[in-house]
Design a protein around this motif. Structure first.
Motif, PDB file in Angstrom:
ATOM      1  N   UNK A 122       0.838  -1.187   0.000  1.00 39.13           N
ATOM      2  CA  UNK A 122       0.000   0.000   0.000  1.00 39.13           C
ATOM      3  C   UNK A 122       0.878   1.243   0.000  1.00 39.13           C
ATOM      4  N   UNK A 123       0.369   2.263  -0.627  1.00 38.19           N
ATOM      5  CA  UNK A 123       1.146   3.498  -0.743  1.00 38.19           C
ATOM      6  C   UNK A 123       1.360   4.177   0.598  1.00 38.19           C
ATOM      7  N   UNK A 124       0.417   4.034   1.513  1.00 42.50           N
ATOM      8  CA  UNK A 124       0.539   4.701   2.806  1.00 42.50           C
ATOM      9  C   UNK A 124       1.709   4.154   3.606  1.00 42.50           C
ATOM     10  N   UNK A 125       1.881   2.863   3.602  1.00 42.48           N
ATOM     11  CA  UNK A 125       2.964   2.266   4.370  1.00 42.48           C
ATOM     12  C   UNK A 125       4.308   2.590   3.736  1.00 42.48           C
ATOM     13  N   UNK A 126       4.346   2.561   2.402  1.00 45.82           N
ATOM     14  CA  UNK A 126       5.593   2.920   1.728  1.00 45.82           C
ATOM     15  C   UNK A 126       5.930   4.391   1.965  1.00 45.82           C
ATOM     16  N   UNK A 127       4.932   5.250   1.926  1.00 46.58           N
ATOM     17  CA  UNK A 127       5.162   6.664   2.200  1.00 46.58           C
ATOM     18  C   UNK A 127       5.610   6.903   3.626  1.00 46.58           C
ATOM     19  N   UNK A 128       5.055   6.144   4.564  1.00 44.11           N
ATOM     20  CA  UNK A 128       5.467   6.277   5.962  1.00 44.11           C
ATOM     21  C   UNK A 128       6.919   5.856   6.148  1.00 44.11           C
ATOM     22  N   UNK A 129       7.319   4.816   5.470  1.00 49.96           N
ATOM     23  CA  UNK A 129       8.716   4.379   5.556  1.00 49.96           C
ATOM     24  C   UNK A 129       9.670   5.407   4.980  1.00 49.96           C
ATOM     25  N   UNK A 130       9.307   5.973   3.843  1.00 48.32           N
ATOM     26  CA  UNK A 130      10.154   7.004   3.235  1.00 48.32           C
ATOM     27  C   UNK A 130      10.189   8.244   4.116  1.00 48.32           C
ATOM     28  N   UNK A 131       9.036   8.632   4.663  1.00 48.59           N
ATOM     29  CA  UNK A 131       8.985   9.799   5.540  1.00 48.59           C
ATOM     30  C   UNK A 131       9.801   9.611   6.805  1.00 48.59           C
ATOM     31  N   UNK A 132       9.692   8.428   7.410  1.00 48.59           N
ATOM     32  CA  UNK A 132      10.467   8.159   8.624  1.00 48.59           C
ATOM     33  C   UNK A 132      11.962   8.152   8.318  1.00 48.59           C
ATOM     34  N   UNK A 133      12.331   7.639   7.164  1.00 48.57           N
ATOM     35  CA  UNK A 133      13.746   7.653   6.776  1.00 48.57           C
ATOM     36  C   UNK A 133      14.262   9.061   6.554  1.00 48.57           C
ATOM     37  N   UNK A 134      13.458   9.905   5.926  1.00 46.20           N
ATOM     38  CA  UNK A 134      13.869  11.298   5.729  1.00 46.20           C
ATOM     39  C   UNK A 134      13.994  12.041   7.054  1.00 46.20           C
TER      40      UNK A 134
END
Length: 85
Positions: free
Chosen positions: A14-26
């Motif tokens: 899902x896009x939300x989980x992938x976006x959360x991972x990218x956001x947390x990494x940033x």
């Protein structure tokens, strides 16, 4: 290759989980860069004025604590958004 992996991950998780991972990494990257810059600048300042080391260290620790707090808040927001959708 990387694009196909990202698209496959988007379909699976899902896009939300992938976006959360990218956001947390940033957020983690930004916090690491900020604290590293504070440490380097404080070391340089102490080398220039050793008599002011106490004040410089105090300001450095307070700034690092604020950056850590903001980074923790950012990671929590990313994870909450991922679980809300």
């Amino acid at each position: 290759m990387l694009l196909s992996l990202l698209l496959q991950a988007a379909n699976d998780m899902g896009l939300a989980i992938m976006g959360a991972g990218i956001g947390a990494g940033l957020v983690a990257l930004g916090a690491g860069l900020g604290i590293g810059r504070i440490g380097g600048t404080a070391t340089e300042a102490i080398a220039r004025q050793p008599e002011a080391s106490g004040k410089i260290q105090t300001a450095m620790l307070i700034s690092a604590a604020f950056i850590e707090g903001v980074a923790l808040f950012g990671v929590v927001v990313c994870l909450l958004i991922a679980t809300a959708t």
